[in-house]
Design an enzyme around this catalytic site. Structure first.
Site, mmCIF file in Angstrom:
data_model
loop_
_atom_site.group_PDB
_atom_site.id
_atom_site.type_symbol
_atom_site.label_atom_id
_atom_site.label_comp_id
_atom_site.label_asym_id
_atom_site.label_seq_id
_atom_site.Cartn_x
_atom_site.Cartn_y
_atom_site.Cartn_z
ATOM 1 N N SER A 1 0.895 -1.358 -0.061
ATOM 2 C CA SER A 1 0.030 -0.070 0.027
ATOM 3 C C SER A 1 0.847 1.194 -0.216
ATOM 4 O O SER A 1 1.905 1.390 0.557
ATOM 5 C CB SER A 1 -0.806 -0.016 1.223
ATOM 6 O OG SER A 1 -1.418 1.269 1.543
ATOM 7 N N TYR B 1 -2.010 -1.119 10.327
ATOM 8 C CA TYR B 1 -2.188 -1.499 8.869
ATOM 9 C C TYR B 1 -1.206 -1.169 8.153
ATOM 10 O O TYR B 1 -0.501 -1.963 7.135
ATOM 11 C CB TYR B 1 -3.641 -1.114 8.442
ATOM 12 C CG TYR B 1 -3.693 -1.209 7.005
ATOM 13 C CD1 TYR B 1 -4.067 -2.377 6.399
ATOM 14 C CD2 TYR B 1 -3.451 0.034 5.908
ATOM 15 C CE1 TYR B 1 -4.290 -2.471 4.987
ATOM 16 C CE2 TYR B 1 -3.813 -0.165 4.747
ATOM 17 C CZ TYR B 1 -4.014 -1.523 3.926
ATOM 18 O OH TYR B 1 -4.297 -1.531 2.797
HETATM 19 N N1 LIG Z 1 -8.607 -0.081 -2.013
HETATM 20 C C1 LIG Z 1 -7.276 0.549 -1.894
HETATM 21 O O1 LIG Z 1 -7.306 1.757 -1.762
HETATM 22 C C2 LIG Z 1 -6.382 -0.042 -1.544
HETATM 23 C C3 LIG Z 1 -4.948 0.602 -1.236
HETATM 24 C C4 LIG Z 1 -3.872 0.078 -0.859
HETATM 25 C C5 LIG Z 1 -3.900 -1.242 -0.702
HETATM 26 N N2 LIG Z 1 -4.806 -2.121 -0.760
HETATM 27 C C6 LIG Z 1 -4.858 -3.463 -0.627
HETATM 28 O O2 LIG Z 1 -5.244 -4.114 -1.556
HETATM 29 C C7 LIG Z 1 -5.868 -5.328 -1.368
HETATM 30 C C8 LIG Z 1 -7.220 -5.763 -2.078
HETATM 31 O O3 LIG Z 1 -7.947 -4.725 -1.422
HETATM 32 P P1 LIG Z 1 -9.312 -4.120 -2.027
HETATM 33 O O4 LIG Z 1 -9.348 -2.806 -1.915
HETATM 34 O O5 LIG Z 1 -9.526 -5.059 -3.184
HETATM 35 O O6 LIG Z 1 -10.320 -4.387 -0.737
HETATM 36 P P2 LIG Z 1 -11.582 -5.478 -0.656
HETATM 37 O O7 LIG Z 1 -12.537 -5.336 -1.815
HETATM 38 O O8 LIG Z 1 -11.971 -5.280 0.881
HETATM 39 O O9 LIG Z 1 -10.659 -6.822 -0.763
HETATM 40 C C9 LIG Z 1 -10.346 -7.472 0.337
HETATM 41 C C10 LIG Z 1 -10.192 -8.844 0.268
HETATM 42 O O10 LIG Z 1 -9.400 -9.572 1.269
HETATM 43 C C11 LIG Z 1 -10.322 -10.449 1.900
HETATM 44 N N3 LIG Z 1 -10.019 -10.711 3.255
HETATM 45 C C12 LIG Z 1 -10.472 -10.032 4.285
HETATM 46 N N4 LIG Z 1 -10.396 -10.272 5.406
HETATM 47 C C13 LIG Z 1 -10.290 -11.971 5.373
HETATM 48 C C14 LIG Z 1 -10.010 -12.932 6.211
HETATM 49 N N5 LIG Z 1 -9.993 -12.921 7.366
HETATM 50 N N6 LIG Z 1 -9.450 -13.857 5.510
HETATM 51 C C15 LIG Z 1 -9.409 -14.148 4.035
HETATM 52 N N7 LIG Z 1 -9.383 -13.247 3.320
HETATM 53 C C16 LIG Z 1 -9.896 -11.984 3.865
HETATM 54 C C17 LIG Z 1 -11.585 -10.184 1.355
HETATM 55 O O11 LIG Z 1 -12.496 -11.205 1.448
HETATM 56 P P3 LIG Z 1 -14.123 -11.074 2.046
HETATM 57 O O12 LIG Z 1 -14.724 -10.992 0.714
HETATM 58 O O13 LIG Z 1 -14.307 -12.625 2.985
HETATM 59 O O14 LIG Z 1 -14.095 -9.963 2.869
HETATM 60 C C18 LIG Z 1 -11.420 -9.603 0.037
HETATM 61 O O15 LIG Z 1 -11.287 -10.772 -0.941
HETATM 62 C C19 LIG Z 1 -5.681 -5.407 0.298
HETATM 63 O O16 LIG Z 1 -4.393 -6.335 0.642
HETATM 64 C C20 LIG Z 1 -5.678 -4.173 0.620
HETATM 65 O O17 LIG Z 1 -4.937 -3.708 1.742
HETATM 66 C C21 LIG Z 1 -6.066 -1.486 -0.997
#
Ligand SMILES: NC(=O)c1ccc[n+]([C@@H]2O[C@H](COP(=O)([O-])OP(=O)(O)OC[C@H]3O[C@@H](n4cnc5c(N)ncnc54)[C@H](OP(=O)(O)O)[C@@H]3O)[C@@H](O)[C@H]2O)c1
Length: 256
Positions: free
Chosen positions: A147, A161
């Site tokens: 991130s 985080y």
């Molecule tokens: N969106 C942003 O701006 C952003 C920025 C920087 C980094 N990121 C990183 O990008 C990655 C994807 O994020 P996203 O934005 O696509 O968010 P998201 O839509 O919330 O997806 C998060 C994913 O992680 C899974 N997850 C959460 N808790 C879990 C658990 N206990 N066990 C197994 N899987 C779990 C979720 O599954 P569930 O459907 O079961 O919750 C979902 O598939 C993450 O690592 C996040 O930290 C995102």
């Protein structure tokens, strides 16, 4: 658009791929003819899109739920992957989330443990468990989602985080050196502010608009903006001389 056969006969594992960035990464790998083990998140049946269910019935996608917070959650997930694939060419460790915004003085042990376990320990455990299958590839790639907050420290309430993402970035650099003799490259994709469910949960509309105005490209990012970087880092023909790097995908939000 990548060549539709770029990942032909390649076995790909993507965690956190039931929605958001991971789902788009899985979709683009499938479009390039990979076999993809799709970690659907905690729940097998959460509103999965048609294309995934179609790919599953054609045995190009293998849908595996797993809660990484459960005891043995990552171990059972890796065991499921080993039942499907006899080698893994690409591992994308993408599952993770902020969990909540926790002010430093009020953070409980449980909240701390949850953020660390999900965002950093699960990456170590899944990687460790899949290493024999990655070694079997001969030219594997690991791509970890970190991130922008790993560099900036993030915004209030996201200290643990952000630090856990910095851990993964450093862990990836160390692994890149250690695993190079096995033909395994290790890199990270570092998204900026990407419009997924993530920010629906943790950021107000006003905060997002404020952020948008500071971004040189003047817009928030999308999962589609992020996914091609994962495919680029996964393909030895495109990035075979790149390892131990973090690629920032943020519209210029961080230029340093
Ligand atoms: N969106 C942003 O701006 C952003 C920025 C920087 C980094 N990121 C990183 O990008 C990655 C994807 O994020 P996203 O934005 O696509 O968010 P998201 O839509 O919330 O997806 C998060 C994913 O992680 C899974 N997850 C959460 N808790 C879990 C658990 N206990 N066990 C197994 N899987 C779990 C979720 O599954 P569930 O459907 O079961 O919750 C979902 O598939 C993450 O690592 C996040 O930290 C995102």
């Amino acid at each position: 658009m990548f060549h539709p056969k770029l990942f032909e006969n390649r076995s790909v594992v993507v965690t956190g791929a039931g929605r958001g960035i991971g789902l788009e990464v899985a979709r683009q790998f499938l479009d390039c003819n990979a076999r993809v083990l799709v970690h659907t998140g905690r729940d097998r049946d959460r509103d999965l899109p048609e294309f995934l269910l179609d790919a599953e019935s054609e045995r190009r996608a293998f849908l595996v739920p797993a809660d990484f917070m459960r005891e043995n959650g990552t171990r059972d997930f890796a065991a499921a992957a080993a039942k499907v694939f006899d080698r893994v060419d690409v591992l994308v460790n993408n599952a993770g989330t902020m969990v909540g915004r926790f002010p430093a003085g009020e953070l409980t042990d449980e909240q701390y443990g949850h953020v660390v376990r999900l965002n950093q320990t699960s990456v170590v455990e899944v990687t460790r468990a899949l290493l024999p299958l990655l070694r079997a590839s001969g030219q594997a790639a690991i791509i970890n989602t970190v991130s922008i907050s790993a560099l900036t420290g993030g915004s209030p309430g996201s200290a643990i985080y952000s630090a856990s993402k910095a851990f993964v970035a450093t862990y990836s650099k160390a692994l890149a050196r250690e695993l190079a003799p096995d033909g395994i490259r290790v890199n990270c994709v570092s998204p900026g502010t990407i419009t997924t469910d993530f920010h629906e949960r943790y950021s107000s509309k006003e905060k997002l608009e404020q952020t948008r105005r500071t971004i040189p490209l003047q817009r928030l990012g999308t999962a589609e903006d992020c996914a091609p970087t994962y495919l680029f880092l996964a393909a030895p023909t495109l990035s075979g001389y790149i390892t131990g790097q973090v690629i920032e995908v943020n519209g210029g939000q961080l230029i340093c």
